[in-house]
Design a protein around this motif. Sequence first.
Motif, PDB file in Angstrom:
ATOM      1  N   CYS A  34     -39.233 -23.752-120.695  1.00 21.66           N
ATOM      2  CA  CYS A  34     -38.806 -22.359-120.802  1.00 21.66           C
ATOM      3  C   CYS A  34     -39.464 -21.513-119.709  1.00 21.66           C
ATOM      4  CB  CYS A  34     -39.161 -21.824-122.181  1.00 21.66           C
ATOM      5  SG  CYS A  34     -38.760 -20.103-122.420  1.00 21.66           S
ATOM      6  N   SER A  37     -37.884 -22.203-116.365  1.00 19.20           N
ATOM      7  CA  SER A  37     -36.574 -21.575-116.163  1.00 19.20           C
ATOM      8  C   SER A  37     -36.713 -20.094-115.819  1.00 19.20           C
ATOM      9  CB  SER A  37     -35.685 -21.775-117.389  1.00 19.20           C
ATOM     10  OG  SER A  37     -36.196 -21.092-118.493  1.00 19.20           O
ATOM     11  N   SER A  41     -35.454 -18.197-112.323  1.00 19.48           N
ATOM     12  CA  SER A  41     -34.702 -16.944-112.343  1.00 19.48           C
ATOM     13  C   SER A  41     -35.343 -15.905-111.432  1.00 19.48           C
ATOM     14  CB  SER A  41     -34.630 -16.421-113.773  1.00 19.48           C
ATOM     15  OG  SER A  41     -34.050 -15.156-113.818  1.00 19.48           O
ATOM     16  N   TYR A  60     -28.528 -16.158-114.707  1.00 16.58           N
ATOM     17  CA  TYR A  60     -29.481 -17.236-114.985  1.00 16.58           C
ATOM     18  C   TYR A  60     -30.525 -16.774-115.996  1.00 16.58           C
ATOM     19  CZ  TYR A  60     -32.343 -21.331-114.165  1.00 16.58           C
ATOM     20  OH  TYR A  60     -33.042 -22.486-114.334  1.00 16.58           O
ATOM     21  N   SER A  64     -31.279 -18.350-119.541  1.00 21.72           N
ATOM     22  CA  SER A  64     -32.642 -18.788-119.854  1.00 21.72           C
ATOM     23  C   SER A  64     -33.112 -18.207-121.178  1.00 21.72           C
ATOM     24  CB  SER A  64     -33.606 -18.359-118.746  1.00 21.72           C
ATOM     25  OG  SER A  64     -33.303 -18.994-117.552  1.00 21.72           O
TER      26      SER A  64
END
Length: 82
Positions: A34, A37, A41, A60, A64
């Motif tokens: 997580c 991601s 971004s 994105y 996410s």
Amino acid sequence: MMDIVEIIIGFIALLMTARIFLERSRARKLLYLCCLSFCISALIALYVDSPMGGIVAITYFICSTISSNAIAYTIEQTKHIE
């Protein structure tokens, strides 16, 4: 100034990637994924200097966030399994 921010975010992304592969706990792997991601971004938003880059970064980021909710749900479910 932006170079320092990009380097810090890139370092965090590399650190999270390493921790994903080194961690044994599935729940912690999902948390590191997580974080990775969100780093991606942020890097998209910083590198692409156009309105389309902003749209891609926002898209994105939203995806996410949705995946973060899925990760939180999965962590809760793995507590019952383990």
